[in-house]
Enzyme design. Structure first.
Site, PDB file in Angstrom:
ATOM      1  N   CYS A  84       0.848  -1.185   0.000  1.00 51.55           N
ATOM      2  CA  CYS A  84       0.000   0.000   0.000  1.00 51.55           C
ATOM      3  C   CYS A  84       0.884   1.235   0.000  1.00 51.55           C
ATOM      4  CB  CYS A  84      -0.905  -0.003   1.235  1.00 51.55           C
ATOM      5  SG  CYS A  84      -1.921   1.484   1.392  1.00 51.55           S
TER       6      CYS A  84
ATOM      7  N   ASP B 209     -28.294 -16.267  -3.401  1.00 55.17           N
ATOM      8  CA  ASP B 209     -27.966 -15.152  -4.295  1.00 55.17           C
ATOM      9  C   ASP B 209     -27.011 -15.655  -5.371  1.00 55.17           C
ATOM     10  OD1 ASP B 209     -27.123 -12.868  -5.569  1.00 55.17           O
ATOM     11  OD2 ASP B 209     -26.550 -11.801  -3.742  1.00 55.17           O
TER      12      ASP B 209
END
Length: 412
Positions: free
Chosen positions: A217, A338
């Site tokens: 990061c 789902d």
């Protein structure tokens, strides 16, 4: 060897007996192995039974979105070099199923247990594991499972202060975030093909940079730790830089990664890499996965894929010759209801393969394949899918309950 413990209390012995009786009734009624109902009954009689059954064991917990069952099986085979092993080999990975498995382990030294992601913290609290192996985290069962970042945070909270040694995949940022809370981590470079759930930093939300296998990061400095063990092609590299060939009867890069983690876990308990890997070669299938069966005169290889990351890994097993493919998708309770995850799967990887589609949600899958520009045939059942498939071994890829349906039909 693990320390001896006091014999089971009368209540615990009654719980074990009741659980076994319930499991036997379930099997006699044709309702499956009975491990779940047996465990539920046993825990009703003695809510502390799980911890009592694990008290004499060196316990290994294995958790991930994908690869739990296979890695658990590989670790169990490796650790049998050091003593008797009890394991939930068929994948019943919630507390009830784990309790049923441990009830058979009175004489075992090791308990090697697959654990559903949501129950990892609770099970670890009860069984005091020596090792926790964390493989990967990605989207799965979106209607009832936590978002991946939330799951990583939950694991991180549970690992903080735990005395267990964590064997963790340093190539998955979410796994690194969770495992970094532990004081004792063995990092394994096992790879990460599916990256769509790990582009943002789990520490600060910044964008992760991935110039090569290293990730970092740029905002907070959170980055990939240096591995102690790593998968390099078809070899395991140990902490001393020695390489050990991986010879498996299970196919694919994902299983070589699973074997690398299993080797690291076995080494923690003193099993040399060569011995561990040699023992893993004996595993030919895991709960029916990768089995090649003959049904109605056709050879069919059974492959399980439950979520986008799993489908991506499975597609890599059938690249090459355009073998006929059967795709089966259900959306029952055990699958998650789902099916929006179908749109995250790159089905264009199947271009050139003759495709037959079946399952409870075959029309959902058909729409997805049509948008992907693929040709396919929607079938009512496996018999029709076999009839419309051209000659050659068929690759049958199914999600969880669809896979179990196929196994029942072919008698596997």
């Amino acid at each position: 060897m693990p320390e001896s413990t006091e014999p089971l209390t009368p209540r615990a012995r009654l719980a074990v007996t009741a659980g076994k009786a319930a499991a036997a009734v379930s099997r006699a009624a044709g309702r499956g192995s009975g491990s779940v109902i047996g465990g539920r009954v046993a825990l009703k009689v003695d809510p502390d039974l799980l911890g009592r059954l694990a008290g004499h064991l060196d316990v290994v917990l294995v958790s991930a979105t994908n690869g739990k069952t296979t890695t658990t099986r590989l670790i169990a085979e490796a650790l049998r070099a050091g003593g008797e092993v009890v394991s939930n080999a068929l994948g019943a990975n919630m507390p009830a199923g784990i309790t049923s498995a441990l009830a058979a382990g009175a004489k075992a030294r090791f308990g090697v247990l697959e654990v559903d992601e949501k129950y990892l913290h609770a099970v670890a609290r009860d069984v005091s594991p020596k090792v926790i192996a964390l493989l990967n985290l990605s989207r799965d069962q979106l209607d009832r499972a936590a978002e991946t970042r939330m799951m990583a945070d939950h694991w991180r909270d549970g690992l903080e202060g735990s005395p267990a040694t964590v064997v963790a995949n340093c190539d998955d940022p979410l796994i690194v975030w969770a495992a970094s809370a532990s004081a004792n981590v063995i990092w394994v470079a096992a790879g990460q093909e599916w990256k769509d759930d790990a582009w943002s930093c789990p520490a600060c939300g910044g964008v992760l940079q991935r110039p090569d296998e290293h990730w970092a990061c740029g905002d907070c400095g959170f980055e990939r730790p240096s591995p102690t063990w790593q998968l390099s092609g078809e070899k395991v590299v140990d902490p001393h830089g020695s390489t050990w060939p991986i010879r498996l009867q299970l196919p694919g890069r994902a299983n070589r990664a699973n074997a690398t983690t299993a080797t690291a876990v076995a080494a923690f308990f003193g099993v040399p890499p060569q011995t561990a890997l040699e023992r893993m070669f004996s595993v030919t299938a895991v709960a029916g996965r990768y089995d090649v069966v003959t049904h109605q005169g056709r050879d069919v290889r059974l492959l399980l894929a439950k979520n986008p990351a799993g489908w991506l890994e499975t597609f890599s097993l059938i690249d090459g010759a355009p073998a006929p493919v059967i795709l089966a998708v259900n959306a029952r309770g055990a699958d998650g209801t789902d099916t929006s995850w179908l749109w995250d799967v790159d089905y264009t990887r199947l271009a050139g393969h003759p495709i037959a589609v079946l399952g409870d949600r075959k029309l959902d899958l058909a729409v997805r394949l049509e948008v992907a520009g693929l040709e396919f045939t929607v079938c009512e059942d496996l018999a029709e899918a076999l009839r419309v498939s051209p000659p050659g071994r068929i690759e049958a890829i199914a999600n969880y309950t669809a896979f179990q349906d196929l196994r029942r039909i072919v008698g596997n």
